[in-house]
Design a protein around this motif. Structure first.
Motif, short mmCIF file in Angstrom:
data_model
loop_
_atom_site.label_atom_id
_atom_site.label_comp_id
_atom_site.label_asym_id
_atom_site.label_seq_id
_atom_site.Cartn_x
_atom_site.Cartn_y
_atom_site.Cartn_z
N ILE A 294 0.82 -1.22 0.00
CA ILE A 294 0.00 0.00 0.00
C ILE A 294 0.86 1.27 0.00
N VAL A 370 7.82 4.39 7.88
CA VAL A 370 6.51 3.76 7.84
C VAL A 370 6.63 2.25 7.97
N PRO A 373 7.13 0.11 14.17
CA PRO A 373 7.64 1.09 15.12
C PRO A 373 9.13 1.35 14.86
N TRP A 397 2.07 6.52 10.94
CA TRP A 397 1.34 5.28 11.22
C TRP A 397 0.11 5.20 10.34
N TRP A 398 -0.05 4.07 9.70
CA TRP A 398 -1.27 3.79 8.92
C TRP A 398 -1.28 2.33 8.53
N GLU A 401 -5.54 -0.93 5.14
CA GLU A 401 -6.98 -0.66 5.25
C GLU A 401 -7.29 0.83 5.31
N THR A 483 -8.14 -1.24 14.74
CA THR A 483 -6.95 -1.31 13.89
C THR A 483 -6.15 -2.60 14.05
N ARG A 500 1.13 -4.93 17.08
CA ARG A 500 -0.12 -5.64 16.89
C ARG A 500 -0.55 -6.36 18.16
N ARG A 511 3.86 -7.40 6.52
CA ARG A 511 2.84 -7.88 7.43
C ARG A 511 2.51 -9.33 7.11
#
Ligand code: WT7
Length: 635
Positions: A294, A370, A373, A397-398, A401, A483, A500, A511
């Protein structure tokens, strides 16, 4: 031009407006874009159903907002600077006018193959400009693109192509990645064997290696483009027509195809890009992410191009030919904003300062991170040695989704704190809730990070499975988007993302669902079951730790089976999902009801040997001691 906020008081003022009157705020912004027909209502939403619609009944095409809108002022300006894998190969500069012409030609190619509005086009390509041309051509004719990161295996590629029901696959003969060549077409061939939906494959020549072209199915990119003309009027799209599908991992094994739509995504990516990076005319902006994720979609392609920016696209990897490659690119092209993942920073930091020392890096104005952390050490290294103490760092942070950046500093405007994503972007209303769903008010609180109100960039559904969309994001805390992350709001109201809280791990900014890796391991004929957890890893952020129960040992013994497990994971997902540690165990710690106690496995993977909390529900407490002993040997 999309408006830019330039002072802290401006941020405070705009933020207030954006939360007290969100529809007024976003419709003012949307009005700075080109609509064929203006929307009749700004927002309609319901987080219970869930249903989210922005800029209702608006008609537009996102590529008209990239090209037609910029043709008067920017025709001769570079849209893309492409830096090849091999620094000896010439780089390419593609102007807005040239990119526009290529996009129109490829739009005509897709149309000539019978691709219609709403059809899905799968894209499995290396980081070359033709990848951008393909995605924008899809957007131009209203086809939904589904890009699959070229590091995925044929199995994963096939699964994603089938889920989306793509009828065209755009791919390449091969791809370069550092010293390696990736057999992209061969992987595509294997994937297409199982996907009957693919009618045609369009193949770009990149490496020139020998490949199979299946008659009737496979077509060369250059043949099709040679005869395609470059006049094309964009398809009229509804605001809520899907723009793309992008797969990401969740806590179950099956990947989720998140669907992003047109109008809201356009407004949100452009506005966040311009403000977070404080992009100004003439700046060269470099995002090192792959377009297969993304970050590449939103901040290498759509956000920058919608703002008329020059976006630098890099084909290779940060450590080839040597660990100074990023910094050479920054100096060579005079990059002003540089956006990368903490894992890249940590790996370059580990290689020493000699790769940074001779570089000027004086064109840099803003640094971004990005995906995971950022630890304080890496933050300081980035700040001192790359930013030379002068460039603000935006820790953004994003999620896939969210479509765009959510919690972030605005470069040079919001004061930063190492390891903090700081404050919400305009229109973003984060809330922290405890496990019972109670909202924790005020500062100095910690819990589950949720969002209380929609923003234009939010994904609208999971392709083909709206119920899963609801269960995944809107069921845990009714009325809120959850989230999957834990977060702390400190005494100043600043947000720090804690990682997470579900069975998703973040490995080198990738991820991965632990279940997905377990499924791959369990495919191995000698494995009876497995449990995968993450553990702190100095470079990758999280490493992958697999506990595996075997039926019996094969001839190669323990080493043999470990190697074939690594191969199984490479084949099922891709080599980026290979476990860092595999521990063969005789059983897993389970409750009497058969549930694996992952909490214990996580602690053992972290190196803990005592204090496992309540273990009275364990079926066989002895197994824990055995696993601790085995884990010590693996260290
Ligand atoms: C997950 C989303 C969004 C683009 C790349 C990743 C983690 C993301 C940060 C950050 C701490 C972060 C979260 C999030 N994450 N950015 N700045 N600080 N954690 O997208 O693959 O959808 O992963 O990445 O855990 O939920 P993704």
């Amino acid at each position: 031009m999309v408006p830019k906020i330039s002072t802290l008081s401006g941020y405070i003022f705009e933020y207030q407006k954006s939360v007290t009157n969100p529809t007024g705020f976003w419709s003012n912004l949307a009005d700075t874009f080109y609509w064929r027909k203006k929307y009749t209502q700004t927002l309609e939403w319901n987080f219970e159903k869930p249903e989210i619609k922005w800029f209702i009944n608006g008609k537009l095409n996102i590529t008209e907002n990239i090209f037609e809108r910029h043709m008067f002022h920017r025709a001769e300006q570079a849209a893309i600077i492409w830096e090849p894998n091999n620094p000896e190969e010439a780089y390419r500069t593609i102007t807005y006018k040239e990119l526009f012409a290529e996009v129109k030609r490829f739009s005509n190619v897709l149309l000539s193959l019978g691709v219609k509005k709403g059809d899905r086009v799968a894209i499995y390509m290396p980081m070359v400009p033709e990848l951008v041309i393909t995605m924008l051509a899809c957007a131009r004719i209203g086809a939904i693109h589904s890009i699959i990161f070229a590091g995925f295996s044929s199995q994963s590629l096939g699964e994603r192509i089938m889920d989306a029901g793509a009828k065209i696959l755009v791919t390449s003969d091969g791809g370069y990645r550092g010293a390696k060549t990736i057999p992209i077409k061969q992987i595509s061939d294997e994937a297409m064997e199982s996907c009957k939906c693919v009618e045609k494959a369009i193949v770009l020549k990149r490496t020139g290696e020998n490949i199979n072209m299946k008659p009737g199915r496979d077509l060369w990119w250059h043949d099709l483009m040679a005869t395609a003309n470059d006049t094309h009027k964009a398809e009229e799209m509804d605001s809520e027509d899907p723009l793309f599908i992008l797969y990401t991992s969740g806590s179950t094994g099956k990947p989720k195809g998140l669907v992003h739509t047109t109008g809201g995504y356009m407004v949100y990516t452009a506005y966040t890009f311009r403000n977070v990076f404080q992009y100004g005319d003439g700046d060269i902006y470099f995002c090192s992410a792959d377009i297969g994720w993304i970050t590449g979609h939103s901040y290498l392609v759509y956000g920058p191009l919608l703002c008329g920016a020059t976006t630098l696209m890099f084909e290779g990897i940060p450590t080839w030919p040597d660990a100074g490659r990023f910094w050479d690119i920054v100096d060579k092209h005079q990059v002003a904003q540089f956006y990368t993942a903490p894992t890249a920073i940590r790996s370059l930091m580990a290689m020493g300062l000699e790769w940074v020392k001779q570089k000027k890096l004086d064109s840099l104005k803003v640094l971004g991170t990005v995906g995971e952390p950022i630890n304080e050490d890496a933050w300081h290294w980035y700040h001192d040695h790359i930013g030379k103490d002068r460039c603000p760092i935006v820790d953004t942070w994003w999620q896939t989704e969210t479509g765009g950046i959510m919690i972030t500093p605005l470069a040079g405007i919001i004061p930063t704190k190492p390891s903090y994503a700081t404050l919400p972007f305009m229109g973003i209303q984060p809330v922290i809730v405890n496990p019972e769903g109670k909202e924790l008010m005020g500062n100095s609180v910690e819990g589950n990070l949720c969002l209380d109100f929609p923003w234009p960039g939010i994904a609208r559904t999971i392709w083909g499975d709206h119920e899963r969309f609801k269960q995944n994001y809107f069921a845990a805390f009714p009325g809120k988007y959850f989230t999957g992350d834990g977060a702390k709001r400190d005494e100043d109201g600043y947000y720090r993302i804690l990682g997470r809280v579900d069975d998703v791990i973040n490995v080198s900014g990738h991820r991965l669902g632990t279940a997905e890796i377990e499924n791959a391991i369990d495919e191995h004929p000698l494995v009876s079951e497995s449990a995968v957890v993450g553990y702190p890893h100095p470079i990758k952020g999280q490493g992958i730790y697999a506990y595996v129960v075997c039926k019996q040992f094969s001839t190669g013994g323990e080493e043999g089976i470990k190697n074939s497990i690594l191969m199984a994971v490479t084949n099922f997902i891709g080599s980026f999902a290979k476990p860092d540690k595999i521990q063969i165990v005789s059983g897993l710690p389970k409750t009497r009801s058969g549930k694996i106690m992952r909490r214990i496995l996580r602690k053992i993977a972290e190196g803990q040997t005592t204090d496992f909390g309540d273990t009275t529900t364990l079926l066989d407490p002895e197994i824990v001691n055995e696993i601790i002993k085995g884990a010590e040997k693996l260290k």
